[in-house]
Design a protein around this motif. Structure first.
Motif, PDB file in Angstrom:
ATOM      1  N   ARG A  27       2.217   0.531  -6.164  1.00  0.00           N
ATOM      2  CA  ARG A  27       2.092   0.012  -4.793  1.00  0.00           C
ATOM      3  C   ARG A  27       0.774   0.458  -4.172  1.00  0.00           C
ATOM      4  O   ARG A  27       0.103  -0.326  -3.486  1.00  0.00           O
ATOM      5  CB  ARG A  27       3.271   0.496  -3.950  1.00  0.00           C
ATOM      6  CG  ARG A  27       3.137   0.252  -2.443  1.00  0.00           C
ATOM      7  CD  ARG A  27       2.980  -1.219  -2.114  1.00  0.00           C
ATOM      8  NE  ARG A  27       4.178  -1.977  -2.418  1.00  0.00           N
ATOM      9  CZ  ARG A  27       4.231  -3.312  -2.370  1.00  0.00           C
ATOM     10  NH1 ARG A  27       3.146  -4.015  -2.048  1.00  0.00           N
ATOM     11  NH2 ARG A  27       5.345  -3.935  -2.661  1.00  0.00           N
ATOM     12  N   TYR A  28       0.389   1.703  -4.393  1.00  0.00           N
ATOM     13  CA  TYR A  28      -0.875   2.191  -3.849  1.00  0.00           C
ATOM     14  C   TYR A  28      -2.034   1.345  -4.367  1.00  0.00           C
ATOM     15  O   TYR A  28      -2.896   0.895  -3.594  1.00  0.00           O
ATOM     16  CB  TYR A  28      -1.089   3.663  -4.231  1.00  0.00           C
ATOM     17  CG  TYR A  28      -2.474   4.164  -3.881  1.00  0.00           C
ATOM     18  CD1 TYR A  28      -2.796   4.503  -2.572  1.00  0.00           C
ATOM     19  CD2 TYR A  28      -3.469   4.259  -4.850  1.00  0.00           C
ATOM     20  CE1 TYR A  28      -4.067   4.939  -2.235  1.00  0.00           C
ATOM     21  CE2 TYR A  28      -4.747   4.695  -4.531  1.00  0.00           C
ATOM     22  CZ  TYR A  28      -5.033   5.034  -3.218  1.00  0.00           C
ATOM     23  OH  TYR A  28      -6.307   5.446  -2.889  1.00  0.00           O
ATOM     24  N   PHE A  29      -2.068   1.086  -5.669  1.00  0.00           N
ATOM     25  CA  PHE A  29      -3.171   0.314  -6.239  1.00  0.00           C
ATOM     26  C   PHE A  29      -3.096  -1.162  -5.857  1.00  0.00           C
ATOM     27  O   PHE A  29      -4.137  -1.824  -5.747  1.00  0.00           O
ATOM     28  CB  PHE A  29      -3.221   0.503  -7.749  1.00  0.00           C
ATOM     29  CG  PHE A  29      -3.722   1.855  -8.164  1.00  0.00           C
ATOM     30  CD1 PHE A  29      -5.034   2.228  -7.925  1.00  0.00           C
ATOM     31  CD2 PHE A  29      -2.871   2.781  -8.767  1.00  0.00           C
ATOM     32  CE1 PHE A  29      -5.504   3.481  -8.284  1.00  0.00           C
ATOM     33  CE2 PHE A  29      -3.331   4.034  -9.130  1.00  0.00           C
ATOM     34  CZ  PHE A  29      -4.648   4.394  -8.887  1.00  0.00           C
ATOM     35  N   GLU A  30      -1.902  -1.660  -5.619  1.00  0.00           N
ATOM     36  CA  GLU A  30      -1.768  -3.041  -5.133  1.00  0.00           C
ATOM     37  C   GLU A  30      -2.391  -3.180  -3.749  1.00  0.00           C
ATOM     38  O   GLU A  30      -3.063  -4.166  -3.444  1.00  0.00           O
ATOM     39  CB  GLU A  30      -0.288  -3.442  -5.091  1.00  0.00           C
ATOM     40  CG  GLU A  30      -0.022  -4.856  -4.602  1.00  0.00           C
ATOM     41  CD  GLU A  30      -0.130  -5.914  -5.680  1.00  0.00           C
ATOM     42  OE1 GLU A  30       0.228  -7.073  -5.401  1.00  0.00           O
ATOM     43  OE2 GLU A  30      -0.581  -5.609  -6.797  1.00  0.00           O
ATOM     44  N   GLU A  31      -2.161  -2.182  -2.901  1.00  0.00           N
ATOM     45  CA  GLU A  31      -2.750  -2.206  -1.560  1.00  0.00           C
ATOM     46  C   GLU A  31      -4.254  -1.987  -1.620  1.00  0.00           C
ATOM     47  O   GLU A  31      -5.010  -2.578  -0.839  1.00  0.00           O
ATOM     48  CB  GLU A  31      -2.099  -1.122  -0.687  1.00  0.00           C
ATOM     49  CG  GLU A  31      -0.611  -1.303  -0.447  1.00  0.00           C
ATOM     50  CD  GLU A  31      -0.299  -2.556   0.345  1.00  0.00           C
ATOM     51  OE1 GLU A  31      -1.103  -2.915   1.227  1.00  0.00           O
ATOM     52  OE2 GLU A  31       0.749  -3.169   0.087  1.00  0.00           O
ATOM     53  N   LEU A  32      -4.692  -1.160  -2.555  1.00  0.00           N
ATOM     54  CA  LEU A  32      -6.119  -0.877  -2.701  1.00  0.00           C
ATOM     55  C   LEU A  32      -6.867  -2.105  -3.201  1.00  0.00           C
ATOM     56  O   LEU A  32      -7.971  -2.396  -2.742  1.00  0.00           O
ATOM     57  CB  LEU A  32      -6.299   0.290  -3.680  1.00  0.00           C
ATOM     58  CG  LEU A  32      -7.679   0.948  -3.742  1.00  0.00           C
ATOM     59  CD1 LEU A  32      -7.976   1.681  -2.444  1.00  0.00           C
ATOM     60  CD2 LEU A  32      -7.725   1.914  -4.925  1.00  0.00           C
TER      61      LEU A  32
END
Length: 203
Positions: free
Chosen positions: A71-76
């Motif tokens: 999720r963090y990398f999806e938002e990034l």
């Protein structure tokens, strides 16, 4: 930042495939769960749950749990989207991701951890009856996924997503668990043959 992982374990592989789909390079640090290194004081300070992967930021902050890291990398980096697009797309992807994670990957893991002799020192006590009971649950879940794939290209819809990543990893994990996909699940076979050829699958 870096990701602490055990490369052979299924959950870190989910993150590696996700990052490969995004084209995001990151430093990986190996910890071997089979030797008990996750129980060391140093690793326990990173994650008291003593599980991998762990995303460690340069300022010392940490993210644990595979989907949270994804999720963090999806938002990034939102593109390509791997966790759905729009309210309904994101909700449907989350629904299928959870179904695959808890209905398939978890069940395969229970078979492996409770029946494989090399896991005896990590899964205490090993309960063989529980491992055997999950074999039928794995097949039931595979049949539900096969039904789903009769009407859609990928598991969560027409676009490759984290649900496909989790399913790919779970089915590959069936091999060391001494499980096989039933031969009559032709929709699942079509899907697996395609996603297993993606470059990210070898990440």
């Amino acid at each position: 930042m870096r990701i602490v992982e055990t490369r052979r374990a299924p959950n870190p592989r989910r993150v590696r495939i996700f990052l490969a789909e995004k084209g995001l390079p990151i430093l990986f640090e190996e910890q071997d769960l089979m030797t008990g290194s996750l129980k060391s004081a140093e690793f326990t300070a990173l994650n008291p749950w003593q599980q991998v992967p762990v995303l460690v930021f340069d300022d010392g902050r940490r993210l644990c749990e595979s989907v949270a890291i994804c999720r963090y990398f999806e938002e990034l980096q939102p593109n390509p989207p791997l966790m759905g697009v729009g309210p309904m797309g994101r909700a449907e992807t989350e629904m299928w991701q959870r179904r695959i994670e808890f209905g398939l990957l978890f069940r395969v893991a229970q078979v492996f951890r409770h029946l494989h002799p090399k896991m005896a020192h990590l899964e205490m006590p090993q309960i063989a009856a529980w491992g055997e009971a999950n074999k039928a649950k794995v097949e039931a879940e595979l049949r539900l996924i096969d039904e789903r794939l009769a009407g859609t290209h990928y598991i969560a819809g027409e676009n490759f997503s984290i649900a496909d990543i989790t399913a790919l990893v779970a089915i590959d994990f069936m091999k060391p668990a001494c499980l096989e996909v039933p031969a009559d699940l032709v929709n699942l076979k079509r899907w697996f043959d395609e996603v297993a050829r993606r470059p990210s699958a070898s990440a």
